[in-house]
Design a protein around this motif. Structure first.
Motif, PDB file in Angstrom:
ATOM      1  N   LEU A  82       2.606   0.372  -9.739  1.00 36.19           N
ATOM      2  CA  LEU A  82       1.988   1.458 -10.503  1.00 36.19           C
ATOM      3  C   LEU A  82       3.022   2.524 -10.857  1.00 36.19           C
ATOM      4  O   LEU A  82       3.092   2.984 -12.001  1.00 36.19           O
ATOM      5  CB  LEU A  82       0.860   2.091  -9.686  1.00 36.19           C
ATOM      6  CG  LEU A  82      -0.502   1.450  -9.804  1.00 36.19           C
ATOM      7  CD1 LEU A  82      -1.478   2.131  -8.880  1.00 36.19           C
ATOM      8  CD2 LEU A  82      -0.989   1.573 -11.240  1.00 36.19           C
ATOM      9  N   SER A  83       3.844   2.897  -9.879  1.00 30.01           N
ATOM     10  CA  SER A  83       4.845   3.928 -10.130  1.00 30.01           C
ATOM     11  C   SER A  83       5.802   3.489 -11.221  1.00 30.01           C
ATOM     12  O   SER A  83       6.140   4.258 -12.125  1.00 30.01           O
ATOM     13  CB  SER A  83       5.633   4.221  -8.853  1.00 30.01           C
ATOM     14  OG  SER A  83       4.758   4.409  -7.791  1.00 30.01           O
ATOM     15  N   LEU A  95       4.972   1.157 -26.872  1.00 32.01           N
ATOM     16  CA  LEU A  95       5.237   0.544 -25.564  1.00 32.01           C
ATOM     17  C   LEU A  95       4.947   1.547 -24.451  1.00 32.01           C
ATOM     18  O   LEU A  95       4.396   1.185 -23.414  1.00 32.01           O
ATOM     19  CB  LEU A  95       6.680   0.067 -25.470  1.00 32.01           C
ATOM     20  CG  LEU A  95       6.918  -0.749 -24.212  1.00 32.01           C
ATOM     21  CD1 LEU A  95       6.271  -2.096 -24.287  1.00 32.01           C
ATOM     22  CD2 LEU A  95       8.378  -0.888 -23.881  1.00 32.01           C
ATOM     23  N   GLY A  96       5.295   2.824 -24.670  1.00 31.75           N
ATOM     24  CA  GLY A  96       5.041   3.833 -23.649  1.00 31.75           C
ATOM     25  C   GLY A  96       3.569   3.924 -23.312  1.00 31.75           C
ATOM     26  O   GLY A  96       3.177   3.814 -22.137  1.00 31.75           O
ATOM     27  N   VAL A  97       2.746   4.081 -24.341  1.00 33.94           N
ATOM     28  CA  VAL A  97       1.306   4.182 -24.103  1.00 33.94           C
ATOM     29  C   VAL A  97       0.767   2.867 -23.556  1.00 33.94           C
ATOM     30  O   VAL A  97      -0.114   2.853 -22.692  1.00 33.94           O
ATOM     31  CB  VAL A  97       0.587   4.599 -25.404  1.00 33.94           C
ATOM     32  CG1 VAL A  97      -0.899   4.633 -25.197  1.00 33.94           C
ATOM     33  CG2 VAL A  97       1.059   5.963 -25.830  1.00 33.94           C
ATOM     34  N   GLY A  98       1.335   1.729 -24.038  1.00 31.87           N
ATOM     35  CA  GLY A  98       0.913   0.431 -23.527  1.00 31.87           C
ATOM     36  C   GLY A  98       1.116   0.335 -22.019  1.00 31.87           C
ATOM     37  O   GLY A  98       0.214  -0.058 -21.287  1.00 31.87           O
ATOM     38  N   CYS A  99       2.308   0.732 -21.550  1.00 32.01           N
ATOM     39  CA  CYS A  99       2.597   0.697 -20.103  1.00 32.01           C
ATOM     40  C   CYS A  99       1.609   1.583 -19.347  1.00 32.01           C
ATOM     41  O   CYS A  99       1.070   1.194 -18.306  1.00 32.01           O
ATOM     42  CB  CYS A  99       4.010   1.201 -19.843  1.00 32.01           C
ATOM     43  SG  CYS A  99       5.270  -0.035 -20.055  1.00 32.01           S
ATOM     44  N   VAL A 102      -4.645  -1.467 -13.968  1.00 27.76           N
ATOM     45  CA  VAL A 102      -4.353  -1.962 -12.620  1.00 27.76           C
ATOM     46  C   VAL A 102      -4.950  -1.024 -11.580  1.00 27.76           C
ATOM     47  O   VAL A 102      -5.583  -1.459 -10.609  1.00 27.76           O
ATOM     48  CB  VAL A 102      -2.824  -2.078 -12.420  1.00 27.76           C
ATOM     49  CG1 VAL A 102      -2.507  -2.374 -10.962  1.00 27.76           C
ATOM     50  CG2 VAL A 102      -2.252  -3.162 -13.296  1.00 27.76           C
ATOM     51  N   TYR A 103      -4.793   0.288 -11.800  1.00 23.05           N
ATOM     52  CA  TYR A 103      -5.270   1.276 -10.831  1.00 23.05           C
ATOM     53  C   TYR A 103      -6.784   1.193 -10.645  1.00 23.05           C
ATOM     54  O   TYR A 103      -7.288   1.107  -9.530  1.00 23.05           O
ATOM     55  CB  TYR A 103      -4.865   2.676 -11.304  1.00 23.05           C
ATOM     56  CG  TYR A 103      -5.305   3.782 -10.384  1.00 23.05           C
ATOM     57  CD1 TYR A 103      -4.605   4.057  -9.221  1.00 23.05           C
ATOM     58  CD2 TYR A 103      -6.414   4.560 -10.689  1.00 23.05           C
ATOM     59  CE1 TYR A 103      -4.999   5.073  -8.376  1.00 23.05           C
ATOM     60  CE2 TYR A 103      -6.825   5.572  -9.852  1.00 23.05           C
ATOM     61  CZ  TYR A 103      -6.109   5.824  -8.693  1.00 23.05           C
ATOM     62  OH  TYR A 103      -6.513   6.826  -7.866  1.00 23.05           O
ATOM     63  N   PHE A 104      -7.520   1.192 -11.774  1.00 26.06           N
ATOM     64  CA  PHE A 104      -8.979   1.213 -11.650  1.00 26.06           C
ATOM     65  C   PHE A 104      -9.541  -0.138 -11.229  1.00 26.06           C
ATOM     66  O   PHE A 104     -10.652  -0.212 -10.723  1.00 26.06           O
ATOM     67  CB  PHE A 104      -9.622   1.687 -12.952  1.00 26.06           C
ATOM     68  CG  PHE A 104      -9.486   3.163 -13.147  1.00 26.06           C
ATOM     69  CD1 PHE A 104     -10.142   4.050 -12.317  1.00 26.06           C
ATOM     70  CD2 PHE A 104      -8.669   3.667 -14.140  1.00 26.06           C
ATOM     71  CE1 PHE A 104      -9.991   5.409 -12.473  1.00 26.06           C
ATOM     72  CE2 PHE A 104      -8.519   5.027 -14.307  1.00 26.06           C
ATOM     73  CZ  PHE A 104      -9.184   5.897 -13.466  1.00 26.06           C
ATOM     74  N   SER A 105      -8.757  -1.245 -11.446  1.00 28.65           N
ATOM     75  CA  SER A 105      -9.231  -2.546 -10.974  1.00 28.65           C
ATOM     76  C   SER A 105      -9.155  -2.620  -9.460  1.00 28.65           C
ATOM     77  O   SER A 105      -9.842  -3.422  -8.838  1.00 28.65           O
ATOM     78  CB  SER A 105      -8.387  -3.662 -11.588  1.00 28.65           C
ATOM     79  OG  SER A 105      -8.613  -3.727 -12.964  1.00 28.65           O
ATOM     80  N   ASN A 106      -8.308  -1.799  -8.844  1.00 31.50           N
ATOM     81  CA  ASN A 106      -8.151  -1.847  -7.398  1.00 31.50           C
ATOM     82  C   ASN A 106      -8.888  -0.721  -6.683  1.00 31.50           C
ATOM     83  O   ASN A 106      -8.548  -0.344  -5.582  1.00 31.50           O
ATOM     84  CB  ASN A 106      -6.664  -1.800  -7.047  1.00 31.50           C
ATOM     85  CG  ASN A 106      -6.012  -3.121  -7.342  1.00 31.50           C
ATOM     86  OD1 ASN A 106      -6.174  -4.082  -6.615  1.00 31.50           O
ATOM     87  ND2 ASN A 106      -5.307  -3.182  -8.452  1.00 31.50           N
TER      88      ASN A 106
END
Lengths: 170, 89, 108
Positions: free
Chosen positions: C6-7, C43-47, C54-58
């Motif tokens: 995530l970081s 790409l920035g916004v994509g990342c 990923v964060y909200f899926s976990n």
């Protein structure tokens, strides 16, 4: 039926649009509940029927696998392109060689040309700027192109050839 | 790790917003200002998504989606205006 | 492990967004300025959006994939706005580091 919906109206006028709309509906609701799936499929079936007249040409994908491979290449290129552009921006702006390039087009269809222009915008240091009135040339601006012909050759061989294979095989 | 990274990312995104506002004020031509507005809304989407992660709330996503749509329509309308001097024919 | 991923995603996203805006200020004519925001920012916004997904899926409330929609939307619309901006700039005959071929046969 055809009186209301246009000449091509069958039960499923756009077989590609239905699953796309359904999956967009599911993503928008962020759920996979059975009710949402049914509602999504229903919307995906009704919306193409009512918007049939707005679709100028029938899209036909001849080689889905080639399309998938092309998408993979483009995604990889987007990441690489971003690295390259970031390096150019952080470097010395005085040493750039911007250029306007005329790319001759072999594609005919609206969707294919549009996709090519989109892909050109997303990949290394190039932005599509204008389509000539006779649709033969696409004007492309390159951020750093000391050798213009090489950039044109790359675009034609890496992006245009697969698109032609997918949408307009001879 | 995340508690360290998120403030740094906030600072970077804030700086990005400040830079695009700088270009928006500086000009010098109309397309430059439209480009600055375009960049501004994309930066705002990133900022909102980061705020959502920071606060642990999925509510900000809807705002980001709306900004993405409205921003695109705004950019296209302004470009059409420059191209033809009129938006709706 | 998840923390590091995530970081990494958040930092990359923020860095690319920043570089895109930096290009907007640093480069010297409109057509080169156009490149920074249209690429680096997507790409920035994509990342950033992948990180959010990923964060909200976990978080224990099931998968969260609706961030994909914004990414998809941005990847489709960013080139269109860039193309229109370039067309408008050609139409207005903005000053450019390299002269455009022939500005008279615009097809708008």
């Amino acid at each position: 039926m055809s009186k209301w919906f246009g000449p091509r109206a069958g039960l499923l006028p756009h077989p590609l649009l239905t699953p796309i709309l359904a999956s967009i509906w599911l993503l928008l609701n962020n759920s996979l509940a059975p009710g949402q799936i049914v509602l999504g499929l229903l919307l995906g079936w009704v919306i193409p029927l009512f918007t049939l007249r707005f679709w100028p040409e029938l899209v036909r994908i001849h080689k889905p696998l080639a399309l998938l491979r092309f998408l993979g290449v483009v995604l990889l290129d987007i990441v690489l392109a971003n690295m390259a552009v970031a390096r150019l921006i952080l470097g010395r702006p005085q040493s750039l060689h911007p250029a306007f390039l005329d790319v001759p087009l072999a594609l005919k269809g609206d969707l294919a040309i549009g996709l090519l222009a989109n892909v050109i915008c997303l990949t290394p240091g190039t932005v599509s700027a204008r389509l000539s009135p006779d649709r033969k040339f696409l004007l492309v601006h390159a951020l750093d192109a000391p050798d213009g012909d090489a950039v044109i050759a790359t675009i034609k061989q890496r992006y245009e050839a697969p698109l032609k294979e997918v949408f307009e095989p001879c | 790790m995340l508690t360290l990274v998120i403030p740094i990312a906030f600072a970077l995104l804030g700086a990005a917003v400040a830079l695009s506002v700088w270009r928006l004020l500086l000009g010098p031509s109309a397309p430059d200002r439209i480009l600055a507005l375009d960049t501004l809304y994309v930066n705002t989407i990133a900022l909102l998504v980061l705020l959502g992660i920071h606060l642990g709330s999925a509510l900000y996503f809807e705002a980001a989606l709306l900004i993405a749509m409205m921003g695109f329509v705004g950019t296209v309308a302004l470009c059409k205006y420059l191209l033809r001097g009129d938006i709706i024919e | 492990m998840l923390d590091y991923l995530l970081s990494f995603l958040i930092l990359t996203g923020a860095l690319f967004t920043f570089i895109g805006s930096l290009g907007l200020v640093r480069l010297r004519d409109f057509f080169t300025r156009l490149h920074g925001p249209t690429k680096a920012t997507t790409l920035g916004v994509g990342c950033m959006l992948i990180a959010s997904s990923v964060y909200f899926s976990n978080q224990g409330t099931g998968m969260s994939l609706h961030e994909v929609l914004v990414t998809l939307f941005l990847f489709i619309t960013a080139p269109i706005s860039a193309h229109l901006l370039a067309k408008a700039a050609l139409h207005l005959k903005l000053k450019s580091l390299t002269p455009p071929p022939d500005t008279d046969k615009a097809d708008y």
